[in-house]
Motif scaffolding. Structure first.
Motif, PDB file in Angstrom:
ATOM      1  N   SER A   1     104.140  35.882  39.840  1.00 57.85           N
ATOM      2  CA  SER A   1     102.813  35.565  39.498  1.00 57.85           C
ATOM      3  C   SER A   1     101.645  37.024  39.176  1.00 57.85           C
ATOM      4  N   ALA A   2     100.996  36.578  38.326  1.00 57.60           N
ATOM      5  CA  ALA A   2      99.786  37.547  38.424  1.00 57.60           C
ATOM      6  C   ALA A   2      98.388  37.078  38.301  1.00 57.60           C
ATOM      7  N   VAL A   3      97.195  37.279  38.685  1.00 56.43           N
ATOM      8  CA  VAL A   3      96.138  36.777  38.471  1.00 56.43           C
ATOM      9  C   VAL A   3      95.507  38.165  38.270  1.00 56.43           C
ATOM     10  N   THR A   4      94.375  37.688  36.722  1.00 56.05           N
ATOM     11  CA  THR A   4      93.753  38.667  36.114  1.00 56.05           C
ATOM     12  C   THR A   4      91.978  38.252  36.120  1.00 56.05           C
ATOM     13  N   SER A   5      91.394  38.881  35.474  1.00 54.99           N
ATOM     14  CA  SER A   5      89.735  38.083  35.144  1.00 54.99           C
ATOM     15  C   SER A   5      89.069  39.200  34.493  1.00 54.99           C
ATOM     16  N   THR A   6      88.071  39.080  33.429  1.00 52.40           N
ATOM     17  CA  THR A   6      87.731  39.591  32.812  1.00 52.40           C
ATOM     18  C   THR A   6      86.142  39.231  32.319  1.00 52.40           C
ATOM     19  N   SER A   7      85.221  40.074  32.278  1.00 48.84           N
ATOM     20  CA  SER A   7      83.702  39.224  31.312  1.00 48.84           C
ATOM     21  C   SER A   7      83.540  39.599  30.022  1.00 48.84           C
ATOM     22  N   ASP A   8      84.617  40.441  29.676  1.00 51.11           N
ATOM     23  CA  ASP A   8      84.808  40.825  27.974  1.00 51.11           C
ATOM     24  C   ASP A   8      85.054  39.348  27.100  1.00 51.11           C
TER      25      ASP A   8
ATOM     26  N   GLY B   1      76.405  35.089  32.750  1.00 53.52           N
ATOM     27  CA  GLY B   1      77.157  35.836  32.429  1.00 53.52           C
ATOM     28  C   GLY B   1      77.811  34.599  32.119  1.00 53.52           C
ATOM     29  N   LYS B   2      79.020  35.190  31.751  1.00 54.36           N
ATOM     30  CA  LYS B   2      80.583  34.595  31.352  1.00 54.36           C
ATOM     31  C   LYS B   2      82.012  35.102  31.967  1.00 54.36           C
ATOM     32  N   ARG B   3      83.093  34.722  32.314  1.00 51.45           N
ATOM     33  CA  ARG B   3      83.961  34.804  33.080  1.00 51.45           C
ATOM     34  C   ARG B   3      84.804  33.967  33.374  1.00 51.45           C
ATOM     35  N   LEU B   4      86.547  34.688  32.772  1.00 55.38           N
ATOM     36  CA  LEU B   4      86.803  33.641  32.679  1.00 55.38           C
ATOM     37  C   LEU B   4      88.293  34.690  33.993  1.00 55.38           C
ATOM     38  N   GLY B   5      88.987  33.488  34.533  1.00 53.93           N
ATOM     39  CA  GLY B   5      90.288  34.147  34.818  1.00 53.93           C
ATOM     40  C   GLY B   5      91.554  33.674  34.503  1.00 53.93           C
ATOM     41  N   LEU B   6      92.568  34.476  34.666  1.00 58.08           N
ATOM     42  CA  LEU B   6      94.234  33.829  34.474  1.00 58.08           C
ATOM     43  C   LEU B   6      95.244  34.408  35.422  1.00 58.08           C
TER      44      LEU B   6
ATOM     45  N   THR C   1     100.554  27.898  34.044  1.00 58.52           N
ATOM     46  CA  THR C   1      99.466  28.623  34.019  1.00 58.52           C
ATOM     47  C   THR C   1      98.573  27.735  34.130  1.00 58.52           C
ATOM     48  N   ASP C   2      97.407  28.763  34.259  1.00 57.43           N
ATOM     49  CA  ASP C   2      96.589  28.123  34.872  1.00 57.43           C
ATOM     50  C   ASP C   2      94.547  29.244  34.364  1.00 57.43           C
ATOM     51  N   ILE C   3      93.734  28.386  34.522  1.00 55.62           N
ATOM     52  CA  ILE C   3      92.144  29.337  33.562  1.00 55.62           C
ATOM     53  C   ILE C   3      91.426  28.876  34.602  1.00 55.62           C
ATOM     54  N   MET C   4      90.825  29.824  34.827  1.00 57.02           N
ATOM     55  CA  MET C   4      89.042  29.779  34.927  1.00 57.02           C
ATOM     56  C   MET C   4      88.013  30.191  34.291  1.00 57.02           C
ATOM     57  N   ALA C   5      87.224  29.401  34.249  1.00 58.73           N
ATOM     58  CA  ALA C   5      85.969  29.379  32.934  1.00 58.73           C
ATOM     59  C   ALA C   5      85.046  29.857  34.207  1.00 58.73           C
ATOM     60  N   VAL C   6      83.784  30.510  34.330  1.00 58.32           N
ATOM     61  CA  VAL C   6      82.966  30.131  34.812  1.00 58.32           C
ATOM     62  C   VAL C   6      81.393  31.024  34.031  1.00 58.32           C
ATOM     63  N   GLU C   7      80.464  30.239  33.798  1.00 61.87           N
ATOM     64  CA  GLU C   7      78.860  30.638  33.170  1.00 61.87           C
ATOM     65  C   GLU C   7      78.109  30.224  34.147  1.00 61.87           C
ATOM     66  N   SER C   8      77.258  31.294  34.211  1.00 60.44           N
ATOM     67  CA  SER C   8      76.365  31.617  35.319  1.00 60.44           C
ATOM     68  C   SER C   8      75.034  32.119  34.423  1.00 60.44           C
ATOM     69  N   LEU C   9      73.583  31.292  35.526  1.00 55.24           N
ATOM     70  CA  LEU C   9      73.184  32.286  35.195  1.00 55.24           C
ATOM     71  C   LEU C   9      71.028  32.089  36.461  1.00 55.24           C
ATOM     72  N   SER C  10      71.322  33.145  36.573  1.00 49.37           N
ATOM     73  CA  SER C  10      70.345  33.151  37.642  1.00 49.37           C
ATOM     74  C   SER C  10      69.124  33.897  36.871  1.00 49.37           C
ATOM     75  N   ALA C  11      67.951  33.691  37.879  1.00 51.01           N
ATOM     76  CA  ALA C  11      66.182  34.280  38.237  1.00 51.01           C
ATOM     77  C   ALA C  11      66.248  34.502  38.937  1.00 51.01           C
ATOM     78  N   SER C  12      65.216  34.961  39.172  1.00 50.56           N
ATOM     79  CA  SER C  12      64.870  35.155  40.370  1.00 50.56           C
ATOM     80  C   SER C  12      63.496  36.151  40.128  1.00 50.56           C
ATOM     81  N   ALA C  13      62.352  35.602  41.372  1.00 54.37           N
ATOM     82  CA  ALA C  13      60.637  36.057  40.738  1.00 54.37           C
ATOM     83  C   ALA C  13      60.621  37.125  42.297  1.00 54.37           C
ATOM     84  N   LEU C  14      59.381  38.479  42.724  1.00 52.09           N
ATOM     85  CA  LEU C  14      59.745  38.550  43.973  1.00 52.09           C
ATOM     86  C   LEU C  14      58.268  38.850  44.240  1.00 52.09           C
TER      87      LEU C  14
END
Length: 145
Positions: A67-74, A54-59, A27-40
């Motif tokens: 094997s199988a790979v899936t991901s979710t933001s929920d 946002g947060k995202r998790l991949g399994l 098994t392995d897992i990937m967890a990502v937390e991101s933050l972005s901002a912009s001003a134009l």
């Protein structure tokens, strides 16, 4: 927010352990937390401001050489349980691949080097500061052309 899901090592380890109990051999897992901002800005007026988090998790699960790979933001408990069920089901029905699997221990080079690709101050910028920077950038561009 009181009900915010935290991508803790405990949560991630628990998901991997649940996968092993369901028969996953690797098994392995990937967890990502991101933050972005912009001003134009355009002609000294704010044109657009965006702010996203946002947060995202991949399994990735292996059942032998399947094997199988899936991901979710929920990241709700129900969603993570469904993600685990679906990943297990997908992995069990895929064709075996003799080259699949995780790298053997000791073959990885270690943590990647810090390439300093992100400005560590970005998290501390307020929207007002982002707008100010955009205004100053536009002013500097107009001053040279």
């Amino acid at each position: 927010m009181a009900d915010e899901i935290v991508l803790s090592e405990t949560l991630l380890a628990d998901l991997l352990e649940q996968a092993r109990r369901r028969g996953a051999t690797e098994t392995d897992i990937m967890a990502v937390e991101s933050l972005s901002a912009s001003a134009l800005v355009r002609m000294k007026e704010v044109d657009r401001v965006t702010h996203a988090a946002g947060k995202r998790l991949g399994l990735r699960l292996f059942f032998g050489k399947r094997s199988a790979v899936t991901s979710t933001s929920d990241l709700s408990p129900d969603s993570l349980s469904r993600l685990l069920d679906e990943t297990c089901a997908l992995a069990r029905v895929t064709s075996p691949d003799e080259a699949s699997g995780l790298p053997e221990g000791g073959t990885l080079p270690g943590p990647p080097p810090d390439l300093a690709l992100a400005d560590p101050r970005v998290k501390s910028f307020t929207i007002a500061e982002a707008i100010d920077r955009a205004m100053r950038g536009e002013a500097a561009a107009f001053a040279t052309d």
